[in-house]
Design an enzyme around this catalytic site. Structure first.
Site, PDB file in Angstrom:
ATOM      1  N   ARG A   1       3.553  -2.022  -4.615  1.00  0.00           N
ATOM      2  CA  ARG A   1       4.040  -3.346  -4.181  1.00  0.00           C
ATOM      3  C   ARG A   1       3.567  -4.404  -5.181  1.00  0.00           C
ATOM      4  O   ARG A   1       2.637  -4.166  -5.951  1.00  0.00           O
ATOM      5  CB  ARG A   1       3.496  -3.668  -2.788  1.00  0.00           C
ATOM      6  CG  ARG A   1       4.076  -2.742  -1.750  1.00  0.00           C
ATOM      7  CD  ARG A   1       3.786  -3.226  -0.337  1.00  0.00           C
ATOM      8  NE  ARG A   1       4.434  -2.320   0.595  1.00  0.00           N
ATOM      9  CZ  ARG A   1       4.748  -2.617   1.847  1.00  0.00           C
ATOM     10  NH1 ARG A   1       4.454  -3.812   2.347  1.00  0.00           N
ATOM     11  NH2 ARG A   1       5.336  -1.743   2.612  1.00  0.00           N
TER      12      ARG A   1
ATOM     13  N   ASP B   1       4.550  -0.649  11.131  1.00  0.00           N
ATOM     14  CA  ASP B   1       5.608  -1.068  10.215  1.00  0.00           C
ATOM     15  C   ASP B   1       6.294  -2.339  10.715  1.00  0.00           C
ATOM     16  O   ASP B   1       6.395  -2.563  11.925  1.00  0.00           O
ATOM     17  CB  ASP B   1       6.632   0.080  10.095  1.00  0.00           C
ATOM     18  CG  ASP B   1       7.536  -0.090   8.885  1.00  0.00           C
ATOM     19  OD1 ASP B   1       7.248  -0.948   8.029  1.00  0.00           O
ATOM     20  OD2 ASP B   1       8.544   0.633   8.802  1.00  0.00           O
TER      21      ASP B   1
ATOM     22  N   GLU C   1       1.158   5.019  -1.722  1.00  0.00           N
ATOM     23  CA  GLU C   1       2.359   4.456  -2.376  1.00  0.00           C
ATOM     24  C   GLU C   1       2.358   2.921  -2.342  1.00  0.00           C
ATOM     25  O   GLU C   1       3.109   2.276  -3.071  1.00  0.00           O
ATOM     26  CB  GLU C   1       3.632   4.969  -1.696  1.00  0.00           C
ATOM     27  CG  GLU C   1       3.950   6.441  -1.966  1.00  0.00           C
ATOM     28  CD  GLU C   1       3.066   7.416  -1.184  1.00  0.00           C
ATOM     29  OE1 GLU C   1       2.667   7.081  -0.051  1.00  0.00           O
ATOM     30  OE2 GLU C   1       2.747   8.502  -1.718  1.00  0.00           O
TER      31      GLU C   1
ATOM     32  N   ARG D   1       5.523 -13.104   3.681  1.00  0.00           N
ATOM     33  CA  ARG D   1       5.148 -11.772   4.183  1.00  0.00           C
ATOM     34  C   ARG D   1       3.671 -11.693   4.567  1.00  0.00           C
ATOM     35  O   ARG D   1       3.292 -11.005   5.504  1.00  0.00           O
ATOM     36  CB  ARG D   1       5.443 -10.714   3.107  1.00  0.00           C
ATOM     37  CG  ARG D   1       6.905 -10.507   2.827  1.00  0.00           C
ATOM     38  CD  ARG D   1       7.114  -9.537   1.672  1.00  0.00           C
ATOM     39  NE  ARG D   1       6.533  -8.231   1.943  1.00  0.00           N
ATOM     40  CZ  ARG D   1       7.125  -7.265   2.658  1.00  0.00           C
ATOM     41  NH1 ARG D   1       8.333  -7.448   3.125  1.00  0.00           N
ATOM     42  NH2 ARG D   1       6.524  -6.119   2.870  1.00  0.00           N
TER      43      ARG D   1
ATOM     44  N   HIS E   1       1.448  -9.901   7.692  1.00  0.00           N
ATOM     45  CA  HIS E   1       0.296  -8.984   7.616  1.00  0.00           C
ATOM     46  C   HIS E   1      -0.893  -9.540   8.416  1.00  0.00           C
ATOM     47  O   HIS E   1      -1.577  -8.790   9.107  1.00  0.00           O
ATOM     48  CB  HIS E   1      -0.108  -8.744   6.164  1.00  0.00           C
ATOM     49  CG  HIS E   1       0.933  -8.012   5.357  1.00  0.00           C
ATOM     50  ND1 HIS E   1       1.556  -6.874   5.816  1.00  0.00           N
ATOM     51  CD2 HIS E   1       1.459  -8.241   4.125  1.00  0.00           C
ATOM     52  CE1 HIS E   1       2.421  -6.442   4.904  1.00  0.00           C
ATOM     53  NE2 HIS E   1       2.384  -7.265   3.870  1.00  0.00           N
TER      54      HIS E   1
ATOM     55  N   SER F   1      -1.043   2.909   2.249  1.00  0.00           N
ATOM     56  CA  SER F   1      -0.669   4.241   1.769  1.00  0.00           C
ATOM     57  C   SER F   1      -0.910   4.347   0.273  1.00  0.00           C
ATOM     58  O   SER F   1      -1.014   3.334  -0.438  1.00  0.00           O
ATOM     59  CB  SER F   1       0.806   4.512   2.078  1.00  0.00           C
ATOM     60  OG  SER F   1       1.623   3.853   1.143  1.00  0.00           O
TER      61      SER F   1
ATOM     62  N   LEU G   1     -14.380   5.076  21.329  1.00  0.00           N
ATOM     63  CA  LEU G   1     -13.211   5.374  20.495  1.00  0.00           C
ATOM     64  C   LEU G   1     -13.596   5.631  19.027  1.00  0.00           C
ATOM     65  O   LEU G   1     -14.453   4.929  18.478  1.00  0.00           O
ATOM     66  CB  LEU G   1     -12.274   4.159  20.546  1.00  0.00           C
ATOM     67  CG  LEU G   1     -11.051   4.209  19.650  1.00  0.00           C
ATOM     68  CD1 LEU G   1      -9.990   5.118  20.255  1.00  0.00           C
ATOM     69  CD2 LEU G   1     -10.467   2.811  19.447  1.00  0.00           C
TER      70      LEU G   1
HETATM   71  C1  FPP Z   1       3.960  -2.346   7.063  1.00  0.00           C
HETATM   72  O1  FPP Z   1       4.666  -3.536   7.045  1.00  0.00           O
HETATM   73  C2  FPP Z   1       2.527  -2.549   7.091  1.00  0.00           C
HETATM   74  C3  FPP Z   1       1.669  -2.280   6.073  1.00  0.00           C
HETATM   75  C4  FPP Z   1       2.115  -1.787   4.762  1.00  0.00           C
HETATM   76  C5  FPP Z   1       0.225  -2.456   6.171  1.00  0.00           C
HETATM   77  C6  FPP Z   1      -0.374  -2.569   7.525  1.00  0.00           C
HETATM   78  C7  FPP Z   1      -1.603  -3.374   7.391  1.00  0.00           C
HETATM   79  C8  FPP Z   1      -2.104  -4.230   8.302  1.00  0.00           C
HETATM   80  C9  FPP Z   1      -1.564  -4.409   9.661  1.00  0.00           C
HETATM   81  C10 FPP Z   1      -3.279  -5.085   7.952  1.00  0.00           C
HETATM   82  C11 FPP Z   1      -4.561  -4.418   7.573  1.00  0.00           C
HETATM   83  C12 FPP Z   1      -5.001  -3.261   8.399  1.00  0.00           C
HETATM   84  C13 FPP Z   1      -6.163  -3.152   9.127  1.00  0.00           C
HETATM   85  C14 FPP Z   1      -6.505  -1.841   9.750  1.00  0.00           C
HETATM   86  C15 FPP Z   1      -7.090  -4.258   9.328  1.00  0.00           C
HETATM   87  P1  FPP Z   1       5.679  -3.788   5.857  1.00  0.00           P
HETATM   88  O2  FPP Z   1       5.049  -4.746   4.927  1.00  0.00           O
HETATM   89  O3  FPP Z   1       6.079  -2.487   5.249  1.00  0.00           O
HETATM   90  O4  FPP Z   1       6.870  -4.437   6.631  1.00  0.00           O
HETATM   91  P2  FPP Z   1       8.409  -4.379   6.252  1.00  0.00           P
HETATM   92  O5  FPP Z   1       8.803  -2.915   6.278  1.00  0.00           O
HETATM   93  O6  FPP Z   1       9.036  -5.159   7.355  1.00  0.00           O
HETATM   94  O7  FPP Z   1       8.555  -5.010   4.911  1.00  0.00           O
END
Ligand code: FPP
Length: 247
Positions: free
Chosen positions: A69, A18, A65, A31, A35, A63, A129
């Site tokens: 977005r 997160d 959910e 944003r 990512h 997720s 792993l």
């Molecule tokens: C939360 O940050 C993160 C996500 C919703 C997605 C996580 C995805 C990745 C790290 C990239 C793809 C994954 C792989 C396995 C290659 P947020 O956007 O909710 O952050 P915020 O709460 O600060 O807005």
């Protein structure tokens, strides 16, 4: 030699990654950059987990959910996952990493499901792993799907309602052949599970760290393992120390 602080290595670590958006906002960046940086943290964490001897690493990538977005952000996240599989699959395979995907698959459209299936198929015999990617995953949805399968068996007369046990439910979950997580880490300072592995987390140690996910790295992963090793897990029983002292 393994340092004494790392004497107990969790078999399964699961992570709620997160804070990508806040990491980017703090720097005045879009944003999507957060990512992308998050994917670098994924790479580093996968290596660290394999080096530490962790057997299963589950990452909450998308997720059920997250579809709510804005479309551009959903596309960015799907694009990054695609790119990750396309670019990193060969190396993960070379490193003997096995990929598993959990989450709802039936309703997925487009090329993402075939890619995930290819990653699972290519790496299925690997023995280092196991990287579990939670994609289109929501714990309540997973439990509903599991219970529905059992209800169908009851309807068909193959199972009695009294025959339903925790073990049977566990065997219908996406994680059927994966041990429950010993340690669940959430980054960004938020302290909740957000529909992640709710059934499986019954006895997991929870660790909430303040760092945004793009700042998570090898050192922070090993710090988390040290915290885990210092915890006293009782699974509803007595601690080893208390038991040895006769209660
Ligand atoms: C939360 O940050 C993160 C996500 C919703 C997605 C996580 C995805 C990745 C790290 C990239 C793809 C994954 C792989 C396995 C290659 P947020 O956007 O909710 O952050 P915020 O709460 O600060 O807005």
């Amino acid at each position: 030699m393994v340092s004494p602080e790392l004497a107990i290595i969790p078999r399964h670590v699961a992570i709620i990654m997160d804070g990508n958006g806040r990491w980017a906002n703090k720097r005045g960046l879009p944003r999507t950059i957060g990512h992308s940086k998050g994917v670098e943290a994924v790479r580093e964490t996968v290596k660290a987990a394999a080096d530490a001897g962790v057997e299963y690493l589950t990452l909450f990538a998308f997720s059920s959910e997250n579809w709510s977005r804005p479309e551009t952000e959903v596309n960015d996240l799907l694009g990054l996952l695609r790119k990750f599989i396309r670019r990193d699959l060969a190396e993960l395979h070379r490193e003997n990493v096995r990929i598993r995907v959990i989450g709802e698959r039936e309703k997925l459209r487009g090329d993402i499901l075939p890619l995930l299936l290819e990653a699972e198929e290519t790496t299925r015999h690997n023995t280092s792993l196991t990287l579990v990617i939670a994609f289109n995953y929501g714990s309540r949805d997973e439990i509903v799907r599991a219970v529905t399968k059992l209800a169908r068996e009851v309807e068909a007369g193959k199972l009695s309602a009294d025959g339903i046990t925790a073990q049977l439910i566990g065997e219908q979950l996406d994680t059927a052949d994966i041990p429950d997580p010993d340690l669940i880490i959430r980054t960004s300072g938020e302290e909740r599970l957000s529909n992640f592995l709710l059934w499986q987390a019954a006895y997991s140690e929870l660790l909430f760290v303040p760092d945004y996910w793009p700042d998570f790295d090898r050192n922070r992963f090993f710090d988390a393992l040290k915290v885990f090793a210092s915890r006293d897990r009782r699974f509803g029983g007595l601690s080893a120390k208390t038991a040895a002292a006769g209660g």
